[in-house]
Design an enzyme around this catalytic site. Structure first.
Site, PDB file in Angstrom:
ATOM      1  N   LYS A 176       2.163  -3.607   7.399  1.00 56.40           N
ATOM      2  CA  LYS A 176       2.323  -3.687   5.822  1.00 56.40           C
ATOM      3  C   LYS A 176       3.831  -3.353   5.493  1.00 56.40           C
ATOM      4  O   LYS A 176       4.540  -3.903   4.564  1.00 56.40           O
ATOM      5  CB  LYS A 176       1.496  -2.577   4.982  1.00 56.40           C
ATOM      6  CG  LYS A 176       0.073  -3.261   5.049  1.00 56.40           C
ATOM      7  CD  LYS A 176      -0.317  -4.784   4.373  1.00 56.40           C
ATOM      8  CE  LYS A 176      -0.077  -4.688   2.941  1.00 56.40           C
ATOM      9  NZ  LYS A 176      -0.502  -5.996   2.374  1.00 56.40           N
ATOM     10  N   HIS A 236      -3.321   9.617  14.352  1.00 49.04           N
ATOM     11  CA  HIS A 236      -2.922  10.280  13.128  1.00 49.04           C
ATOM     12  C   HIS A 236      -3.701   9.899  11.855  1.00 49.04           C
ATOM     13  O   HIS A 236      -3.608   8.773  11.319  1.00 49.04           O
ATOM     14  CB  HIS A 236      -1.242  10.347  12.804  1.00 49.04           C
ATOM     15  CG  HIS A 236      -1.090  11.024  11.889  1.00 49.04           C
ATOM     16  ND1 HIS A 236      -0.688  12.235  11.760  1.00 49.04           N
ATOM     17  CD2 HIS A 236      -0.874  10.550  10.499  1.00 49.04           C
ATOM     18  CE1 HIS A 236      -0.312  12.646  10.557  1.00 49.04           C
ATOM     19  NE2 HIS A 236      -0.307  11.860   9.895  1.00 49.04           N
ATOM     20  N   THR A 266       0.989  -1.189  -0.114  1.00 45.45           N
ATOM     21  CA  THR A 266      -0.134  -0.041  -0.049  1.00 45.45           C
ATOM     22  C   THR A 266       0.946   1.207  -0.117  1.00 45.45           C
ATOM     23  O   THR A 266       1.984   1.380   0.562  1.00 45.45           O
ATOM     24  CB  THR A 266      -0.855  -0.123   1.398  1.00 45.45           C
ATOM     25  OG1 THR A 266      -1.431   1.437   1.346  1.00 45.45           O
ATOM     26  CG2 THR A 266      -0.142  -0.313   2.543  1.00 45.45           C
ATOM     27  N   ASP A 267       0.314   2.354  -0.552  1.00 44.12           N
ATOM     28  CA  ASP A 267       0.821   3.694  -0.536  1.00 44.12           C
ATOM     29  C   ASP A 267       1.138   4.081   1.057  1.00 44.12           C
ATOM     30  O   ASP A 267       1.998   4.958   1.249  1.00 44.12           O
ATOM     31  CB  ASP A 267       0.247   4.598  -1.238  1.00 44.12           C
ATOM     32  CG  ASP A 267      -1.205   4.973  -0.976  1.00 44.12           C
ATOM     33  OD1 ASP A 267      -1.683   4.204  -0.272  1.00 44.12           O
ATOM     34  OD2 ASP A 267      -1.829   5.790  -1.793  1.00 44.12           O
ATOM     35  N   GLU A 268       0.351   3.472   1.888  1.00 47.47           N
ATOM     36  CA  GLU A 268       0.426   4.100   3.224  1.00 47.47           C
ATOM     37  C   GLU A 268       1.645   3.608   4.206  1.00 47.47           C
ATOM     38  O   GLU A 268       1.887   4.590   5.040  1.00 47.47           O
ATOM     39  CB  GLU A 268      -0.865   3.378   4.005  1.00 47.47           C
ATOM     40  CG  GLU A 268      -2.130   3.871   3.571  1.00 47.47           C
ATOM     41  CD  GLU A 268      -3.195   3.555   4.533  1.00 47.47           C
ATOM     42  OE1 GLU A 268      -2.957   3.148   5.569  1.00 47.47           O
ATOM     43  OE2 GLU A 268      -4.433   3.459   4.075  1.00 47.47           O
ATOM     44  N   PHE A 312     -14.787   3.357   3.218  1.00 43.02           N
ATOM     45  CA  PHE A 312     -15.329   4.632   3.118  1.00 43.02           C
ATOM     46  C   PHE A 312     -16.331   4.735   1.735  1.00 43.02           C
ATOM     47  O   PHE A 312     -17.703   5.062   2.142  1.00 43.02           O
ATOM     48  CB  PHE A 312     -14.130   5.595   2.729  1.00 43.02           C
ATOM     49  CG  PHE A 312     -14.854   7.099   2.477  1.00 43.02           C
ATOM     50  CD1 PHE A 312     -15.556   7.631   3.299  1.00 43.02           C
ATOM     51  CD2 PHE A 312     -14.381   7.596   1.184  1.00 43.02           C
ATOM     52  CE1 PHE A 312     -16.134   8.859   3.224  1.00 43.02           C
ATOM     53  CE2 PHE A 312     -14.634   9.060   1.110  1.00 43.02           C
ATOM     54  CZ  PHE A 312     -15.660   9.467   1.966  1.00 43.02           C
ATOM     55  N   TYR A 363      -2.002  -0.762  11.088  1.00 37.35           N
ATOM     56  CA  TYR A 363      -2.109  -1.487   9.558  1.00 37.35           C
ATOM     57  C   TYR A 363      -0.940  -1.182   8.770  1.00 37.35           C
ATOM     58  O   TYR A 363      -0.167  -2.056   8.156  1.00 37.35           O
ATOM     59  CB  TYR A 363      -3.538  -0.807   9.191  1.00 37.35           C
ATOM     60  CG  TYR A 363      -3.485  -1.195   7.673  1.00 37.35           C
ATOM     61  CD1 TYR A 363      -3.447  -2.479   7.090  1.00 37.35           C
ATOM     62  CD2 TYR A 363      -3.450  -0.077   6.631  1.00 37.35           C
ATOM     63  CE1 TYR A 363      -3.647  -2.726   5.589  1.00 37.35           C
ATOM     64  CE2 TYR A 363      -3.296  -0.482   5.163  1.00 37.35           C
ATOM     65  CZ  TYR A 363      -3.349  -1.563   4.948  1.00 37.35           C
ATOM     66  OH  TYR A 363      -3.165  -1.898   3.353  1.00 37.35           O
TER      67      TYR A 363
END
Ligand code: NAD
Ligand code: DAU
Length: 343
Positions: free
Chosen positions: A162, A284, A122-124, A198, A158
């Protein structure tokens, strides 16, 4: 590549990938390895020809099962994960087991049998970015989007698990010469997404006569990509990606959450203002994600097809409207869970 294992293939993005492979690559057999957690659903694989795939219901942390499957396969495409940030804030434990121990277990099997390994991330893992208006190049200047060189800076249980799983994959490539690739993708939308997330949450809220719920002021930006484009990108990387490389997947789909809620309401024929502001994500809440996918586009020739967000969203609304049986039974429990945190 004649036989691939797709972990998490009964979840949202994994099942879309399984449909993509079965529909487009008739010479490939798919073994779906999925524990069928609350997020997995056998029905996501309905309609697929049974001679082209099998579903093995098991945990990716179960080394014995993983070993047996790996012995017969050419590659592992690893989607299985605990994937929802909000859940990781209430109970991080399954995130640590599945995302870290699970990835380790798969890597060990890939090492034993010399399998090609593609890791879905993921980009997270890169943390978040300032809003465009606060950047000198307004979001398009050098370093103002995520690139494969952006330092890791995850925010939640999370995204940190990752990030840890990415590092394991990188280490297995360097230490054991395993043929690995990693892709870090932005926010997906489309059919079969769990209604805790979402976009499907808001669509099914409207369908159920509940007001959509926006966290905080709704200024957070996500870079939306249709899940079918994620699938074509993963197939491209699996078949053409260079050993040890990381590719970012995105389709230039930045939208703030407020705009998305208002668009859903408009497309569903409702008053655009008919939603509630609820408690913000605790801890955050990552502000903005944005992907620079030029390496994937330039080196491997990939391009996204579903670039009109409005059309993609309208198709997604249609899917949830026509597939009420797929989500209805879970709706009350999902909303009751959010209500506990004032969301
Ligand atoms: P999801 O939660 O919809 O599906 C996860 C699947 O993994 C489910 O079918 C679940 O049953 C299975 N699973 C969970 N734990 C397991 C275990 N221990 N053993 C076997 N199976 C297990 O997730 P998703 O949104 O489809 O995400 C899939 C992957 O893509 C994840 O790795 C996620 O980090 C990554 N990703 C997601 C997005 C997004 O927008 N959703 C974006 C980028 C990357
Ligand atoms: O960026 C990729 C990531 O995108 C993936 O790695 C994750 O698996 C995936 O869940 C997603 O993470 P987000 O936290 O961005 O997705 P989520 O759908 O939970 O929320 C999207 C944004 O919408 C986020 O800013 C929080 C906000 N939100 C969410 C819900 C559920 C709301 O405003 N209201 C809501 O009801």
């Amino acid at each position: 590549m004649k036989h691939i294992i797709v972990t998490g293939g009964a979840g949202f993005i994994g099942s879309n990938f399984v449909h993509y492979v079965v529909n487009n690559h008739p010479d490939v057999f798919v073994t779906v390895l999925d524990k069928l957690t609350y997020a997995g659903n056998k029905a996501n694989l309905d309609g697929l020809p049974t001679d082209r795939f099998e579903l093995v219901v098991a945990d990716i942390c179960d080394a014995e099962v993983v070993d047996k499957l790996a012995a017969k396969a050419d590659a592992i495409v690893h989607y299985a994960a605990e994937s929802h940030n909000d859940n990781s804030l209430t109970d991080p434990s399954p995130f640590v087991f599945t995302n870290l121990i699970g990835t380790y277990t798969l890597l060990e099997a890939a090492r034993k049998y010399g399998l090609r390994f593609h890791h879905i991330s993921t980009d997270e893992v890169y943390g978040d970015l300032p809003l465009r208006e606060d950047l000198p190049g307004h979001g398009d200047g050098p370093g103002e989007k995520f690139t494969p060189e952006t330092p890791y800076n995850p925010s939640s249980p999370y995204s940190s698990t990752k990030a840890g799983s990415d590092l394991l994959v990188k280490a297995w490539e360097k230490s054991f010469d395993l043929y690995t690739t990693i892709s870090n993708c932005s926010n997906n939308y489309g059919p079969y997404q769990h209604i805790e997330k979402f976009i499907p949450r808001q669509i099914t809220n409207v369908l159920a006569g509940i007001q959509p719920k926006l966290y905080g002021a709704g200024l957070n930006v996500r870079d939306w990509i249709h899940t079918n484009d994620h699938s074509s990108a993963v197939w491209t990387i699996l078949t053409k990606g260079a050993k040890g490389e990381t590719y970012l997947i995105g389709a230039d789909g930045e939208e703030d959450n407020k705009t998305v809620v208002e668009l859903i309401l408009e497309l569903m024929g409702k008053d655009k203002a008919d939603y509630l502001h609820v408690n913000d994500r605790s801890g955050h809440h990552d502000l903005r994600y944005a992907i620079d996918a030029s390496k994937l586009r330039d080196d491997l020739g990939w391009t996204p097809e579903f670039t009109d967000f409005r059309t993609g969203l309208a198709d997604t609304i249609k899917w949830y409207t026509e597939n009420e049986n797929w989500w209805k039974a879970e709706k009350d429990a999902v909303e009751a869970n959010y209500a506990k945190s004032g969301q």
